[in-house]
Design a protein around this motif. Structure first.
Motif, PDB file in Angstrom:
ATOM      1  N   GLY A  47      47.989  46.981   2.481  1.00 52.90           N
ATOM      2  CA  GLY A  47      49.268  47.302   1.848  1.00 52.90           C
ATOM      3  C   GLY A  47      49.054  48.086   0.571  1.00 52.90           C
ATOM      4  N   GLY A  48      50.064  48.872   0.222  1.00 55.55           N
ATOM      5  CA  GLY A  48      49.937  49.819  -0.883  1.00 55.55           C
ATOM      6  C   GLY A  48      49.853  49.190  -2.263  1.00 55.55           C
ATOM      7  N   CYS A  49      49.564  50.042  -3.226  1.00 52.50           N
ATOM      8  CA  CYS A  49      49.467  49.645  -4.622  1.00 52.50           C
ATOM      9  C   CYS A  49      50.595  50.347  -5.394  1.00 52.50           C
ATOM     10  CB  CYS A  49      48.111  50.090  -5.174  1.00 52.50           C
ATOM     11  SG  CYS A  49      47.995  49.926  -6.947  1.00 52.50           S
ATOM     12  N   ARG A  50      51.497  49.547  -5.949  1.00 51.39           N
ATOM     13  CA  ARG A  50      52.650  50.075  -6.675  1.00 51.39           C
ATOM     14  C   ARG A  50      52.350  50.115  -8.171  1.00 51.39           C
ATOM     15  NH1 ARG A  50      58.669  48.166  -5.244  1.00 51.39           N
ATOM     16  NH2 ARG A  50      57.965  49.267  -3.398  1.00 51.39           N
ATOM     17  N   MET A  51      52.744  51.185  -8.857  1.00 53.38           N
ATOM     18  CA  MET A  51      52.608  51.192 -10.323  1.00 53.38           C
ATOM     19  C   MET A  51      54.004  51.263 -10.923  1.00 53.38           C
ATOM     20  SD  MET A  51      50.133  53.390 -12.774  1.00 53.38           S
ATOM     21  CE  MET A  51      50.105  53.106 -14.539  1.00 53.38           C
ATOM     22  N   TRP A  52      54.353  50.248 -11.707  1.00 53.71           N
ATOM     23  CA  TRP A  52      55.732  50.155 -12.203  1.00 53.71           C
ATOM     24  C   TRP A  52      55.746  49.500 -13.575  1.00 53.71           C
ATOM     25  CZ3 TRP A  52      59.436  52.963 -10.413  1.00 53.71           C
ATOM     26  CH2 TRP A  52      60.760  52.670 -10.744  1.00 53.71           C
ATOM     27  N   ARG A 103      39.862  53.556 -11.117  1.00 60.55           N
ATOM     28  CA  ARG A 103      38.502  53.134 -10.742  1.00 60.55           C
ATOM     29  C   ARG A 103      38.321  51.647 -11.037  1.00 60.55           C
ATOM     30  NH1 ARG A 103      34.094  57.860 -11.224  1.00 60.55           N
ATOM     31  NH2 ARG A 103      32.867  56.150 -10.405  1.00 60.55           N
ATOM     32  N   ALA A 104      38.896  51.203 -12.149  1.00 60.31           N
ATOM     33  CA  ALA A 104      38.808  49.763 -12.468  1.00 60.31           C
ATOM     34  C   ALA A 104      39.520  48.960 -11.378  1.00 60.31           C
ATOM     35  CB  ALA A 104      39.437  49.491 -13.830  1.00 60.31           C
ATOM     36  N   PHE A 105      40.690  49.453 -10.962  1.00 66.78           N
ATOM     37  CA  PHE A 105      41.416  48.782  -9.884  1.00 66.78           C
ATOM     38  C   PHE A 105      40.564  48.763  -8.605  1.00 66.78           C
ATOM     39  CE2 PHE A 105      44.342  49.238  -6.206  1.00 66.78           C
ATOM     40  CZ  PHE A 105      44.882  47.963  -6.236  1.00 66.78           C
ATOM     41  N   GLY A 106      39.934  49.902  -8.331  1.00 67.84           N
ATOM     42  CA  GLY A 106      39.074  50.016  -7.142  1.00 67.84           C
ATOM     43  C   GLY A 106      37.959  48.979  -7.137  1.00 67.84           C
ATOM     44  N   ARG A 107      37.399  48.698  -8.315  1.00 66.72           N
ATOM     45  CA  ARG A 107      36.312  47.705  -8.388  1.00 66.72           C
ATOM     46  C   ARG A 107      36.829  46.299  -8.056  1.00 66.72           C
ATOM     47  NH1 ARG A 107      34.939  51.135 -12.629  1.00 66.72           N
ATOM     48  NH2 ARG A 107      35.777  49.772 -14.249  1.00 66.72           N
ATOM     49  N   PHE A 108      38.066  46.010  -8.480  1.00 67.59           N
ATOM     50  CA  PHE A 108      38.636  44.704  -8.122  1.00 67.59           C
ATOM     51  C   PHE A 108      38.855  44.610  -6.603  1.00 67.59           C
ATOM     52  CE2 PHE A 108      39.724  44.461 -12.658  1.00 67.59           C
ATOM     53  CZ  PHE A 108      39.343  43.153 -12.923  1.00 67.59           C
ATOM     54  N   TYR A 131      40.483  58.296  -6.674  1.00 69.80           N
ATOM     55  CA  TYR A 131      39.737  57.589  -7.732  1.00 69.80           C
ATOM     56  C   TYR A 131      39.344  56.195  -7.255  1.00 69.80           C
ATOM     57  CZ  TYR A 131      41.296  61.225 -10.989  1.00 69.80           C
ATOM     58  OH  TYR A 131      41.522  62.421 -11.625  1.00 69.80           O
ATOM     59  N   VAL A 132      40.281  55.535  -6.577  1.00 71.82           N
ATOM     60  CA  VAL A 132      39.994  54.186  -6.058  1.00 71.82           C
ATOM     61  C   VAL A 132      38.805  54.267  -5.094  1.00 71.82           C
ATOM     62  CG1 VAL A 132      40.909  52.272  -4.672  1.00 71.82           C
ATOM     63  CG2 VAL A 132      42.389  53.404  -6.343  1.00 71.82           C
ATOM     64  N   MET A 133      38.794  55.335  -4.309  1.00 74.46           N
ATOM     65  CA  MET A 133      37.742  55.495  -3.293  1.00 74.46           C
ATOM     66  C   MET A 133      36.349  55.698  -3.906  1.00 74.46           C
ATOM     67  SD  MET A 133      37.669  58.149  -0.180  1.00 74.46           S
ATOM     68  CE  MET A 133      36.649  57.867   1.252  1.00 74.46           C
ATOM     69  N   MET A 134      36.314  56.097  -5.179  1.00 72.21           N
ATOM     70  CA  MET A 134      35.012  56.246  -5.845  1.00 72.21           C
ATOM     71  C   MET A 134      34.338  54.888  -6.020  1.00 72.21           C
ATOM     72  SD  MET A 134      35.960  59.059  -8.724  1.00 72.21           S
ATOM     73  CE  MET A 134      36.490  60.710  -8.275  1.00 72.21           C
ATOM     74  N   GLU A 135      35.132  53.819  -5.928  1.00 69.44           N
ATOM     75  CA  GLU A 135      34.600  52.477  -6.170  1.00 69.44           C
ATOM     76  C   GLU A 135      34.600  51.585  -4.937  1.00 69.44           C
ATOM     77  OE1 GLU A 135      33.267  51.696  -8.981  1.00 69.44           O
ATOM     78  OE2 GLU A 135      34.040  53.204 -10.369  1.00 69.44           O
ATOM     79  N   THR A 136      35.420  51.942  -3.937  1.00 72.35           N
ATOM     80  CA  THR A 136      35.504  51.084  -2.748  1.00 72.35           C
ATOM     81  C   THR A 136      35.893  51.902  -1.521  1.00 72.35           C
ATOM     82  OG1 THR A 136      36.548  49.117  -1.793  1.00 72.35           O
ATOM     83  CG2 THR A 136      37.942  50.463  -3.196  1.00 72.35           C
ATOM     84  N   ARG A 137      35.425  51.440  -0.385  1.00 77.15           N
ATOM     85  CA  ARG A 137      35.857  52.089   0.856  1.00 77.15           C
ATOM     86  C   ARG A 137      37.103  51.413   1.420  1.00 77.15           C
ATOM     87  NH1 ARG A 137      32.534  55.424   4.066  1.00 77.15           N
ATOM     88  NH2 ARG A 137      30.816  56.192   2.815  1.00 77.15           N
ATOM     89  N   ASN A 138      37.513  50.338   0.778  1.00 78.47           N
ATOM     90  CA  ASN A 138      38.674  49.598   1.278  1.00 78.47           C
ATOM     91  C   ASN A 138      39.974  50.207   0.762  1.00 78.47           C
ATOM     92  OD1 ASN A 138      37.038  47.789   2.712  1.00 78.47           O
ATOM     93  ND2 ASN A 138      36.590  46.696   0.806  1.00 78.47           N
ATOM     94  N   VAL A 139      40.138  51.477   1.067  1.00 77.41           N
ATOM     95  CA  VAL A 139      41.325  52.213   0.650  1.00 77.41           C
ATOM     96  C   VAL A 139      41.720  53.173   1.762  1.00 77.41           C
ATOM     97  CG1 VAL A 139      39.820  53.812  -0.650  1.00 77.41           C
ATOM     98  CG2 VAL A 139      42.264  53.797  -1.109  1.00 77.41           C
TER      99      VAL A 139
END
Ligand code: NAD
Length: 374
Positions: A47-52, A103-108, A131-139
């Motif tokens: 599921g997606g990541c919302r920024m609000w 990237r910090a989010f990606g590490r979590f 950017y998330v993908m720089m830290e995880t493949r789970n995207v």
């Protein structure tokens, strides 16, 4: 005197039935995020990541709990082999985005070892997912050039269009939308935009609204859409109301204003109170298309990325929303219940039938690599 500790947060999590909720805080990048894993029974929670800009942490928690639970239903009803999850990042998506933050989010996300797979959502973009993908493949929802499926919104819009047609068939005796008046709330957004394209092609008269009116200019020019005020959408004299902005727009204040026969839109969690507001809509003779049923095209699209992306296959699967919605309408009539309950029961039945153990499953990275086929 020291303040008494309460268990409010645990109570909220428990009442929504979640497996796990993860608070993510990274001072250097300013990241404050919550990841909600509602269910991994059918597969990793996707599921997606919302920024609000949430007013407070409680609002953010409530949003992620509701959204991630909705994802479990959505995946289950769409017949996908994934569970329900979602993430929210607390912050202004116009001013507070940065590479470091994503990237910090990606590490979590990486720390969850594949139990949660993220994607774009309101306030985040394909670029952020890079950017998330720089830290995880789970995207998922990564750019097409990087082997991903890109922006899911056109496929989401196609699914909403299919669901709307199924509703029209029930109410008007034909799935043709030609000549119908459709009000779209949030028409300037990703999904709203593409939905206008599909509807215009079929001869729909479009009435569009957005808090940023400049986003509607090309809809007026290209599709002869008529702009209506943000507060006028509910009482507007039309055939179909299609919410494509934020949630809770179907509530005690708005329902009495509705003149339409169908509510069918992309926005998640449209009903402020699921049971209550679905019942009132039904009593008033308004056919409601459950949001997680007809907006599942985006999930189908990113899910297809896990198997090696193929757009035609994603669109074909999304077109099945017409039949899924027709079946829900049939059950709701036969069993004298709201479409929302009929849909939820189908979803829960599937999850329960697969859940032969109460144990939480752990999805290791290697499983995801296999699924991704890369
Ligand atoms: P978006 O941010 O691109 O579009 C939302 C639009 O709504 C924006 O143009 C915004 O200005 C407008 N808006 C916000 N509040 C408004 C209000 N009160 N009145 C009128 N307009 C308002 O988001 P999106 O990706 O198009 O998603 C729209 C909705 O659909 C969201 O609820 C999202 O969760 C849901 N959804 C999207 C997808 C997808 O593939 N993008 C998939 C499933 C569900």
């Amino acid at each position: 005197m020291m303040e008494k500790a309460t268990f409010g947060t645990f109570n909220m999590i428990e009442s929504h039935g979640h497996e796990q909720v993860v608070y993510c805080s990274h001072k250097e990048s300013g990241l404050k995020a919550i990841i909600g894993i509602h269910s991994t029974t059918l597969g990793p929670a996707l599921g997606g990541c919302r920024m609000w800009n949430y007013a407070n942490g409680e609002d953010a928690l409530l949003d992620v709990l509701r959204l991630s639970k909705g994802m479990t239903y959505k995946a289950a009803i769409a017949g996908l082999n994934v569970g329900g999850g979602k993430a929210v990042i607390i912050g202004d998506n116009r001013t507070q985005k940065s590479e470091a933050l994503f990237r910090a989010f990606g590490r979590f996300v990486e720390g969850l070892s594949g139990r949660y797979i993220t994607a774009e959502d309101v306030g985040t973009s394909v670029k952020d997912m890079e950017y998330v993908m720089m830290e995880t493949r789970n995207v998922t929802g990564i750019p097409i050039e990087l082997g991903g499926s890109g922006d899911p919104s056109p496929v989401t819009a196609y699914g909403v269009y299919m669901g709307m047609k199924a509703c029209a068939k029930e109410v008007y005796g034909s799935d043709s939308l030609e000549g119908k008046k459709v009000v779209i709330q949030g028409a300037g957004g990703h999904v709203g935009n593409h939905l206008c394209g599909y509807l215009h092609k079929e001869g729909v008269k479009l009435f569009v609204s957005d808090i940023y009116e400049d986003k509607l200019k090309h809809l007026v020019e290209d599709y002869k859409a008529e702009v209506i005020g943000v507060d006028d959408v509910y009482g507007f004299d039309a055939d179909i109301f299609s919410p494509a902005a934020l949630g809770s727009v179907i509530n005690d204040e708005t329902i009495p204003q509705l003149k339409v026969k169908i509510v069918a839109g992309a926005a998640n969690n449209q009903l402020k109170d699921e049971d209550k507001h679905a019942s009132i809509l039904r009593e008033r003779g308004i056919l409601y298309a459950p949001d997680y049923v007809i907006n599942s095209g985006g999930l189908i699209n990113v899910h297809s990325e896990l198997e090696g992306y193929n757009r035609d296959r994603a669109l074909k699967k999304t077109s099945e929303i017409f039949d899924v919605m027709t079946n829900i309408i049939e059950i709701s009539k036969k069993e004298n219940k709201t479409t929302d309950i009929a849909a939820r029961e189908i979803a829960i039945k599937r999850v329960e039938s697969v859940s032969n153990s109460k144990k939480i499953r752990i999805y290791r990275d290697k499983n995801l690599f296999n699924m991704r086929n890369i």
